[in-house]
Design a protein around this motif. Structure first.
Motif, short mmCIF file in Angstrom:
data_model
loop_
_atom_site.label_atom_id
_atom_site.label_comp_id
_atom_site.label_asym_id
_atom_site.label_seq_id
_atom_site.Cartn_x
_atom_site.Cartn_y
_atom_site.Cartn_z
N ILE A 277 -26.93 9.27 19.98
CA ILE A 277 -26.30 8.49 18.89
C ILE A 277 -25.95 7.11 19.42
N LEU A 278 -26.31 6.10 18.65
CA LEU A 278 -25.91 4.73 19.00
C LEU A 278 -24.45 4.58 18.60
N ILE A 279 -23.57 4.99 19.49
CA ILE A 279 -22.16 5.09 19.16
C ILE A 279 -21.56 3.73 18.82
N HIS A 280 -22.09 2.67 19.44
CA HIS A 280 -21.56 1.32 19.17
C HIS A 280 -21.81 0.92 17.73
N ALA A 281 -23.06 1.17 17.25
CA ALA A 281 -23.38 0.84 15.86
C ALA A 281 -22.58 1.71 14.90
N GLU A 308 -21.78 0.54 27.99
CA GLU A 308 -22.70 1.21 28.92
C GLU A 308 -23.09 2.63 28.51
N TYR A 309 -22.32 3.25 27.61
CA TYR A 309 -22.54 4.67 27.35
C TYR A 309 -22.61 4.96 25.85
N ASP A 310 -23.50 5.93 25.53
CA ASP A 310 -23.60 6.47 24.19
C ASP A 310 -23.26 7.96 24.22
N LEU A 311 -23.51 8.64 23.10
CA LEU A 311 -23.07 10.02 22.97
C LEU A 311 -24.19 10.86 22.38
N TRP A 343 -13.71 2.98 22.43
CA TRP A 343 -14.67 3.96 22.96
C TRP A 343 -14.87 3.66 24.45
N TRP A 344 -14.74 4.71 25.28
CA TRP A 344 -14.95 4.53 26.72
C TRP A 344 -15.40 5.85 27.33
N ALA A 345 -15.94 5.78 28.53
CA ALA A 345 -16.39 6.97 29.27
C ALA A 345 -15.86 6.91 30.70
N ASP A 346 -15.52 8.08 31.24
CA ASP A 346 -15.08 8.19 32.63
C ASP A 346 -15.55 9.52 33.19
N THR A 347 -15.01 9.93 34.31
CA THR A 347 -15.44 11.18 34.93
C THR A 347 -15.09 12.40 34.09
N GLN A 348 -14.14 12.28 33.16
CA GLN A 348 -13.74 13.39 32.31
C GLN A 348 -14.61 13.52 31.07
N GLY A 349 -15.44 12.51 30.80
CA GLY A 349 -16.31 12.56 29.63
C GLY A 349 -16.20 11.30 28.79
N GLY A 350 -16.53 11.42 27.50
CA GLY A 350 -16.45 10.29 26.58
C GLY A 350 -15.23 10.43 25.68
N HIS A 351 -14.70 9.27 25.24
CA HIS A 351 -13.46 9.28 24.47
C HIS A 351 -13.52 8.21 23.37
N PHE A 352 -13.13 8.63 22.16
CA PHE A 352 -12.99 7.69 21.04
C PHE A 352 -11.57 7.81 20.51
N MET A 425 -22.16 15.41 27.40
CA MET A 425 -22.51 14.85 26.10
C MET A 425 -22.62 13.32 26.14
N VAL A 426 -22.27 12.73 27.28
CA VAL A 426 -22.29 11.28 27.43
C VAL A 426 -23.57 10.86 28.15
N VAL A 427 -24.25 9.84 27.63
CA VAL A 427 -25.51 9.37 28.22
C VAL A 427 -25.48 7.85 28.33
N PRO A 428 -26.18 7.31 29.32
CA PRO A 428 -26.27 5.84 29.42
C PRO A 428 -26.99 5.26 28.20
N VAL A 429 -26.66 4.04 27.86
CA VAL A 429 -27.23 3.40 26.69
C VAL A 429 -28.75 3.33 26.76
N ARG A 430 -29.31 2.99 27.93
CA ARG A 430 -30.76 2.82 28.04
C ARG A 430 -31.49 4.13 27.77
N ARG A 431 -30.86 5.28 28.14
CA ARG A 431 -31.48 6.58 27.88
C ARG A 431 -31.52 6.87 26.38
N ALA A 432 -30.44 6.55 25.70
CA ALA A 432 -30.39 6.79 24.27
C ALA A 432 -31.42 5.94 23.54
N GLU A 433 -31.58 4.72 23.98
CA GLU A 433 -32.54 3.84 23.33
C GLU A 433 -33.96 4.30 23.57
#
Length: 433
Positions: A277-281, A308-311, A343-352, A425-433
């Motif tokens: 998912i393009l979480i930013h959009a 840097e990260y999508d979902l 929206w941010w990501a860390d070692t614990q996962g993604g957070h909105f 469930m968190v992936v780098p942006v380039r992978r999602a694209e």
């Protein structure tokens, strides 16, 4: 236990003196002394052998007859042996009662050691999990319960929430797994048959879904006629009543829509598949919808998005969950307030998270906010047009994505609602694209 050493020393000295005196009379004092010591040693060896043979017996025989130090030693060991047997019998009784009581339980109970191997289980585990006492003892748990969802749940090590899965023996049986740790990282696994509860819940969900679906048609007809009447030139009192009817019809339509969505989310505990998912959009679109809703309220929106990260997940479900949080912030924040979307990501996962500087929530209400139709203030909720199902929808969407909702609030200062997602469930942006 105490054996008087002076008695043994006295006997040793007496044997030596007797041997020495006898040897002196025969003209061989040293030889007599040595023979006396050998006799004493032979006696001690004989008694030691008797002790060893008696200790090796398991028939509860009485100790050998003896006097002096050896007699005291035998008697003391006999008393210790009797106490040990009594203690052993007591412990065996406790174990037997535990096994009998656990065998009577309808829940499966499994003890797993710190190497993740099966150590013990009751009879219900044979029936619900398919374990076999003749062949499965000592085997790794993952080799027998192979469902990927159970393996992921077991390896995470966070067992605050139970896991519901079909039984590996019979897919018609629904089990609820709960794991607790004890001792040196040992685990106690309890599997409960909740098939009846699931069926009752399914009946309730079907009723709500069917009733909501049936309400859609009459509501559509009512709204259609209301719109037609409102386009006509009618007396003001009648127009006022028609406007109120239209508002209530819209509210009922929103309620029916939320009920249908909630019933669909409750139909399964996990999403069927995951998509990038393009979480930013998505967040920017929700931000625009929130601004449109707050046009006359003067709210200021702040975006803080990690680029840097999508979902991974289901976009339409996440859009519904995030929108509910943002629209609630718009409804319950006083005019000219500030709403922050992050929206941010860390070692614990993604957070909105959605943060507002509104009226806040009393601590006693927070644990119940995700219940269906729970309202802090009936008058305030009615005025805002809410259905009372928004946070329940958020909760179920997050559960289906292996996530959870946390709520922080201070009355008079504002609230923060945060959706947490696991790291996988968190992936780098380039992978999602």
């Amino acid at each position: 236990m105490h054996v008087p050493q002076h008695a043994l020393l006295i006997k040793l000295v007496l044997c030596g003196l007797i041997g020495l005196a006898t040897g002196a009379l025969l003209g061989h004092a040293l030889a007599g002394f040595s023979v006396g010591l050998l006799v004493w040693a032979a006696y001690q060896i004989r008694r030691f052998n008797q002790l060893s043979e008696w200790l090796q017996r398991e028939d509860g025989a009485e100790p050998p007859e003896a006097r002096g130090a050896w007699g005291e030693l035998f008697d003391e060991l006999a008393r210790m042996q009797k106490r040990g047997r009594a203690r052993e019998q007591y412990l065996r009784g406790i174990i037997s009662r535990f096994q009998q009581s656990s065998a009577a339980l309808t829940d499966a109970i499994v003890i797993v050691d710190n190497q993740h191997n099966l150590e013990w289980w009751n009879r219900a585990a044979d029936r619900l999990l398919g374990l076999r006492a003749t062949s499965d003892r000592g085997k790794p748990l993952m080799n027998l319960l192979r469902d990927p969802r159970f393996v992921r749940y077991y390896r995470k090590g966070h067992y605050q929430e139970p896991l519901e899965l079909p039984s590996p023996v019979n897919s018609d049986i629904r089990l609820q797994y709960q794991i607790s740790t004890f001792g040196d990282q040992d685990r106690l696994l309890v599997a409960r048959d909740i098939t009846r509860l699931v069926r009752l819940e399914q009946t309730r969900q079907d009723f709500v879904a069917n009733a909501s679906h049936e309400l859609r048609t009459p509501l559509t007809v009512i709204r259609g006629y209301l719109e037609t009447f409102l386009d006509q030139e009618l007396p003001r009192p009648l127009m006022r009543g028609l406007n109120q009817m239209q508002q209530q019809a819209r509210r009922m339509e929103s309620l029916v829509t939320d009920l249908l969505l909630l019933s669909r989310l409750e139909a399964s505990q996990h999403i069927s598949d995951e998509h990038p998912i393009l979480i930013h959009a998505l967040i920017r679109q929700i931000h625009e919808d929130g601004e449109a809703l707050a046009t006359e309220r003067g709210h200021r929106f702040v975006l803080d998005i990690d680029p840097e990260y999508d979902l991974l997940g289901q976009e339409n479900e996440l859009q519904s969950a995030f929108s509910n949080l943002v629209f609630n912030a718009v409804r319950y924040t006083p005019d000219n307030g500030t709403i922050t979307l992050r929206w941010w990501a860390d070692t614990q996962g993604g957070h909105f998270s959605v943060t507002d500087d509104g009226i806040g929530i009393e601590p006693m209400h927070i644990p119940r906010l995700t219940e269906r139709f729970y309202r802090i203030d009936e008058s305030r909720s009615s005025a805002s047009g809410g259905t009372g199902l928004g946070l329940a929808i958020v909760k179920h969407v997050l559960v289906r994505h292996d996530g959870h909702l946390s709520i922080e609030s201070v009355p008079g200062e504002g609230s923060t609602f945060t959706c947490h997602f696991p790291p996988d469930m968190v992936v780098p942006v380039r992978r999602a694209e």
